[in-house]
Design a protein around this motif. Sequence first.
Motif, PDB file in Angstrom:
ATOM      1  N   VAL A   1      14.943  12.502  -2.514  1.00  0.00           N
ATOM      2  CA  VAL A   1      15.320  13.402  -1.336  1.00  0.00           C
ATOM      3  C   VAL A   1      16.526  13.288  -1.005  1.00  0.00           C
ATOM      4  CG1 VAL A   1      14.926  14.382   0.890  1.00  0.00           C
ATOM      5  CG2 VAL A   1      12.933  13.812  -0.351  1.00  0.00           C
ATOM      6  N   SER A   2      17.509  14.297  -1.305  1.00  0.00           N
ATOM      7  CA  SER A   2      19.134  14.190  -0.799  1.00  0.00           C
ATOM      8  C   SER A   2      19.420  12.778  -1.567  1.00  0.00           C
ATOM      9  CB  SER A   2      19.402  14.073   0.505  1.00  0.00           C
ATOM     10  OG  SER A   2      18.677  15.314   1.115  1.00  0.00           O
ATOM     11  N   GLY A   3      19.158  12.510  -2.884  1.00  0.00           N
ATOM     12  CA  GLY A   3      19.815  11.649  -3.501  1.00  0.00           C
ATOM     13  C   GLY A   3      18.953  10.190  -3.177  1.00  0.00           C
ATOM     14  N   ARG A   4      18.125  10.087  -2.165  1.00  0.00           N
ATOM     15  CA  ARG A   4      17.451   8.939  -1.828  1.00  0.00           C
ATOM     16  C   ARG A   4      16.083   8.531  -2.120  1.00  0.00           C
ATOM     17  NH1 ARG A   4      19.196   8.845   4.565  1.00  0.00           N
ATOM     18  NH2 ARG A   4      17.560   7.333   4.359  1.00  0.00           N
ATOM     19  N   PRO A   5      15.805   7.496  -2.442  1.00  0.00           N
ATOM     20  CA  PRO A   5      14.328   7.182  -2.721  1.00  0.00           C
ATOM     21  C   PRO A   5      13.205   7.644  -1.525  1.00  0.00           C
ATOM     22  CG  PRO A   5      15.635   5.321  -3.481  1.00  0.00           C
ATOM     23  CD  PRO A   5      16.376   6.299  -2.655  1.00  0.00           C
ATOM     24  N   THR A   6      12.265   8.415  -1.443  1.00  0.00           N
ATOM     25  CA  THR A   6      11.576   8.565  -0.648  1.00  0.00           C
ATOM     26  C   THR A   6      10.025   8.658  -1.106  1.00  0.00           C
ATOM     27  OG1 THR A   6      13.031  10.134   0.285  1.00  0.00           O
ATOM     28  CG2 THR A   6      10.895  10.528   1.081  1.00  0.00           C
ATOM     29  N   VAL A   7       9.206   8.204  -0.148  1.00  0.00           N
ATOM     30  CA  VAL A   7       7.676   7.902  -0.387  1.00  0.00           C
ATOM     31  C   VAL A   7       7.093   8.507   0.890  1.00  0.00           C
ATOM     32  CG1 VAL A   7       7.778   5.667   0.656  1.00  0.00           C
ATOM     33  CG2 VAL A   7       6.116   6.389  -1.274  1.00  0.00           C
ATOM     34  N   VAL A   8       5.979   9.466   0.303  1.00  0.00           N
ATOM     35  CA  VAL A   8       4.972   9.957   1.168  1.00  0.00           C
ATOM     36  C   VAL A   8       3.439   9.463   0.999  1.00  0.00           C
ATOM     37  CG1 VAL A   8       4.021  11.961   1.679  1.00  0.00           C
ATOM     38  CG2 VAL A   8       6.260  12.188   1.220  1.00  0.00           C
ATOM     39  N   TRP A   9       3.111   8.793   2.068  1.00  0.00           N
ATOM     40  CA  TRP A   9       1.601   8.484   1.798  1.00  0.00           C
ATOM     41  C   TRP A   9       0.666   8.926   2.895  1.00  0.00           C
ATOM     42  CZ3 TRP A   9      -0.651   2.994   3.290  1.00  0.00           C
ATOM     43  CH2 TRP A   9      -1.739   2.993   2.598  1.00  0.00           C
ATOM     44  N   ARG A  10      -0.215   9.807   2.850  1.00  0.00           N
ATOM     45  CA  ARG A  10      -0.749  10.629   3.698  1.00  0.00           C
ATOM     46  C   ARG A  10      -1.677   9.697   4.666  1.00  0.00           C
ATOM     47  NH1 ARG A  10       1.883  14.936   4.188  1.00  0.00           N
ATOM     48  NH2 ARG A  10       1.814  16.463   2.403  1.00  0.00           N
ATOM     49  N   SER A  11      -1.861   8.583   4.218  1.00  0.00           N
ATOM     50  CA  SER A  11      -2.558   7.501   5.205  1.00  0.00           C
ATOM     51  C   SER A  11      -1.562   7.189   6.472  1.00  0.00           C
ATOM     52  CB  SER A  11      -3.030   6.421   4.640  1.00  0.00           C
ATOM     53  OG  SER A  11      -4.091   6.870   3.776  1.00  0.00           O
ATOM     54  N   ARG A  12      -0.288   7.241   6.244  1.00  0.00           N
ATOM     55  CA  ARG A  12       0.655   7.093   7.021  1.00  0.00           C
ATOM     56  C   ARG A  12       1.253   7.972   7.507  1.00  0.00           C
ATOM     57  NH1 ARG A  12       4.860   2.078   5.591  1.00  0.00           N
ATOM     58  NH2 ARG A  12       2.950   0.864   5.765  1.00  0.00           N
TER      59      ARG A  12
ATOM     60  N   ASN B   1       0.853  -1.308  -0.014  1.00  0.00           N
ATOM     61  CA  ASN B   1       0.038   0.039  -0.073  1.00  0.00           C
ATOM     62  C   ASN B   1       0.838   0.942   0.068  1.00  0.00           C
ATOM     63  OD1 ASN B   1      -2.288  -1.387  -0.304  1.00  0.00           O
ATOM     64  ND2 ASN B   1      -2.681  -1.439   1.984  1.00  0.00           N
ATOM     65  N   LEU B   2       1.887   1.307   0.753  1.00  0.00           N
ATOM     66  CA  LEU B   2       2.831   2.333   0.684  1.00  0.00           C
ATOM     67  C   LEU B   2       3.339   2.497  -0.599  1.00  0.00           C
ATOM     68  CD1 LEU B   2       4.338   4.624   2.342  1.00  0.00           C
ATOM     69  CD2 LEU B   2       6.264   2.867   2.794  1.00  0.00           C
ATOM     70  N   ILE B   3       4.046   1.558  -1.066  1.00  0.00           N
ATOM     71  CA  ILE B   3       4.607   1.287  -2.557  1.00  0.00           C
ATOM     72  C   ILE B   3       3.555   2.007  -3.824  1.00  0.00           C
ATOM     73  CG2 ILE B   3       5.601  -0.040  -4.509  1.00  0.00           C
ATOM     74  CD1 ILE B   3       6.562  -1.841  -1.979  1.00  0.00           C
ATOM     75  N   GLY B   4       2.503   1.477  -3.863  1.00  0.00           N
ATOM     76  CA  GLY B   4       1.420   1.603  -4.466  1.00  0.00           C
ATOM     77  C   GLY B   4       0.677   3.247  -4.532  1.00  0.00           C
ATOM     78  N   HIS B   5       0.522   3.436  -3.232  1.00  0.00           N
ATOM     79  CA  HIS B   5      -0.197   4.497  -3.116  1.00  0.00           C
ATOM     80  C   HIS B   5       0.505   5.869  -2.671  1.00  0.00           C
ATOM     81  CE1 HIS B   5      -4.196   2.352  -3.340  1.00  0.00           C
ATOM     82  NE2 HIS B   5      -3.900   1.484  -2.281  1.00  0.00           N
ATOM     83  N   GLY B   6       1.635   5.596  -2.370  1.00  0.00           N
ATOM     84  CA  GLY B   6       2.542   6.959  -1.968  1.00  0.00           C
ATOM     85  C   GLY B   6       2.956   7.595  -3.207  1.00  0.00           C
ATOM     86  N   ALA B   7       3.312   8.808  -2.825  1.00  0.00           N
ATOM     87  CA  ALA B   7       3.872   9.602  -3.705  1.00  0.00           C
ATOM     88  C   ALA B   7       5.475   9.689  -3.786  1.00  0.00           C
ATOM     89  CB  ALA B   7       3.461  11.098  -3.589  1.00  0.00           C
TER      90      ALA B   7
END
Length: 166
Positions: free
Chosen positions: A99-110, A89-95
Amino acid sequence: MTTNPYSANIPDGLKISIADALTLHGHLENQLVELIWLVKGERGEQRRRTAKKHAADHCKELQGQLEALGWNVPSRLWDDLKELRDERNLIGHGAWGMVSGRPTVVWRSRNIGTETTVEGEHFSDARFQKFKLKALRTLSNLMGLRDALRANANGFQWRAAWQPDP
């Protein structure tokens, strides 16, 4: 070809890892549905109704059906499926972004953040690899369960033969 400004800064390798994780989890969800069909002997419209349910409901339904039949499936399988679903869900629903060369994901539910901040999670290649290995092991176990269920219809006792990976 139209350029997507939201993914332009995401490396192709990360995009492939996201797609790979989602594809693999799709196979897990499909296997759960097919196991329910097998256990319940569903056909036609019954199958459609089952398939339209949420993945969490599939796990609960399959677990309940197997327990009702006296099949002792280790709790680790259900725990792994929940952990994988949460990560999926984080992978699929996240934006996704970098950030600073690192993969970062934002998911507002989390990660709600605040009015002035955004909170994201670093999602390393090692985390993708852990997800994929757990998903592959779990999928293998589900397929083993499917084979055991089919064999049991012919009198085979699977309980001692089918075990999850350590």
